[in-house]
Design a protein around this motif. Structure first.
Motif, mmCIF file in Angstrom:
data_model
loop_
_atom_site.group_PDB
_atom_site.id
_atom_site.type_symbol
_atom_site.label_atom_id
_atom_site.label_comp_id
_atom_site.label_asym_id
_atom_site.label_seq_id
_atom_site.Cartn_x
_atom_site.Cartn_y
_atom_site.Cartn_z
ATOM 1 N N ARG A 196 0.931 -0.889 -0.278
ATOM 2 C CA ARG A 196 -0.019 -0.091 -0.294
ATOM 3 C C ARG A 196 0.872 1.245 -0.292
ATOM 4 O O ARG A 196 1.596 1.653 0.626
ATOM 5 C CB ARG A 196 -0.842 -0.631 1.476
ATOM 6 N N GLN A 197 0.956 2.512 -1.126
ATOM 7 C CA GLN A 197 1.595 3.372 -0.973
ATOM 8 C C GLN A 197 0.443 4.145 -1.730
ATOM 9 O O GLN A 197 -0.580 4.072 -2.400
ATOM 10 C CB GLN A 197 3.174 2.558 -1.683
ATOM 11 N N THR A 198 0.942 5.472 -1.915
ATOM 12 C CA THR A 198 0.711 6.786 -2.161
ATOM 13 C C THR A 198 0.754 7.484 -3.352
ATOM 14 O O THR A 198 2.757 7.326 -3.321
ATOM 15 C CB THR A 198 0.268 8.194 -1.454
ATOM 16 N N LEU A 215 -5.179 -2.020 -6.999
ATOM 17 C CA LEU A 215 -6.894 -0.523 -6.862
ATOM 18 C C LEU A 215 -6.352 0.545 -6.516
ATOM 19 O O LEU A 215 -5.234 0.408 -5.941
ATOM 20 C CB LEU A 215 -7.417 -1.356 -5.472
ATOM 21 N N TYR A 216 -6.777 1.649 -6.912
ATOM 22 C CA TYR A 216 -6.222 2.804 -6.546
ATOM 23 C C TYR A 216 -7.994 3.181 -5.804
ATOM 24 O O TYR A 216 -8.538 3.501 -6.124
ATOM 25 C CB TYR A 216 -6.305 3.970 -8.222
ATOM 26 N N ILE A 237 -4.357 6.564 -3.950
ATOM 27 C CA ILE A 237 -3.937 5.215 -2.917
ATOM 28 C C ILE A 237 -3.961 4.010 -2.854
ATOM 29 O O ILE A 237 -5.097 3.662 -3.979
ATOM 30 C CB ILE A 237 -4.314 5.104 -1.394
ATOM 31 N N ARG A 238 -2.345 3.312 -3.975
ATOM 32 C CA ARG A 238 -3.037 2.191 -4.815
ATOM 33 C C ARG A 238 -2.536 0.719 -3.674
ATOM 34 O O ARG A 238 -1.547 1.338 -2.432
ATOM 35 C CB ARG A 238 -1.391 2.122 -5.420
ATOM 36 N N GLU A 273 -5.155 -6.639 6.345
ATOM 37 C CA GLU A 273 -5.078 -5.201 6.204
ATOM 38 C C GLU A 273 -5.509 -4.086 5.987
ATOM 39 O O GLU A 273 -5.612 -2.837 5.982
ATOM 40 C CB GLU A 273 -3.636 -4.960 7.333
ATOM 41 N N ASP A 274 -5.367 -4.382 4.154
ATOM 42 C CA ASP A 274 -5.246 -3.479 2.823
ATOM 43 C C ASP A 274 -7.161 -3.241 3.317
ATOM 44 O O ASP A 274 -7.514 -2.497 3.007
ATOM 45 C CB ASP A 274 -4.872 -3.429 1.996
#
Length: 216
Positions: free
Chosen positions: A64-66, A87-88, A97-98, A191-192
């Motif tokens: 997970r990251q921006t 997924l965005y 956020i990806r 968690e995502d």
């Protein structure tokens, strides 16, 4: 249940060291416990704690990251790219956020525009008629829990006020992220999906695209 016992064993080992498929993790030989070593702890949640995955076992691009986002979808929209397994969640100022995701097997993936019709916390699971026709031995119902294919959260996709039977949901098979294994739904690390669930209200627009298109 078997998964819970295996998970407990994995967590104990870690502490000493500091829309269902059944797949063996590609990193683990068939004769080795497929769940061992995939979990490093838990995040408090109710009614079950969320298992935390050892991210070193995954490709870093699925973390997970921006990121920069060049699409035309409005902030608050969810965009699923089946080809890239991403997924965005679109943010203001050309950001998103990806999240890495797992997607449907060839011929099972749905594409189009829908909305989040409802949301579920540790939801129960029942297979669709199509899934049962393909695998008649599937259980017809599974209660919420660590063994449940929908995981810790689910976003139910609707069109014209009707459930289209596709979900964005958690998974108890973390090695399937980045793969094309599901019966059509979009799966995320537990968690995502918990993180996404908290950010997305009912009514949010969801675009699921393939080959750069989400129009059927």
């Amino acid at each position: 249940m078997m998964f819970r016992r295996l998970l407990l064993g994995a967590l104990m080992s870690a502490s000493l060291a500091a829309c269902q498929s059944v797949q063996t993790p590609p990193q683990v030989a068939a004769e080795v416990d497929p769940y061992a070593g995939w979990y490093v702890g838990v995040a408090p949640d109710k009614p079950f704690d969320v298992p935390l995955v050892d991210r070193t076992k995954m490709d870093a691009k699925y973390a997970r990251q921006t990121v920069e986002y060049k699409g035309s979808e409005r902030p608050g929209s969810i965009v699923v790219d089946i080809d890239d397994r991403m997924l965005y969640l679109v943010q203001p100022d050309n950001k998103a956020i990806r999240y890495g995701v797992g997607v449907g097997k060839q011929g099972f993936s749905w594409k189009g525009v829908a909305s989040v019709g409802r949301k579920g916390v540790w939801p129960a699971w029942s297979p669709t008629k199509t899934m049962v026709s393909i695998k008649p031995d599937l259980p017809r119902f599974r209660e919420a829990g660590l063994d449940n294919p929908l995981g810790a959260r689910a976003l139910y996709l609707y069109q014209d006020g009707r459930d289209i039977l596709f979900r964005i949901h958690g998974t108890n098979e973390p090695w399937s992220i980045g793969e094309q294994l599901s019966s059509g739904c979009v799966r995320m690390l537990n968690e995502d999906i918990v993180d996404l669930y908290e950010r997305v209200p009912v009514g949010s627009t969801v675009y699921v695209k393939r080959n750069g298109r989400y129009r059927v």
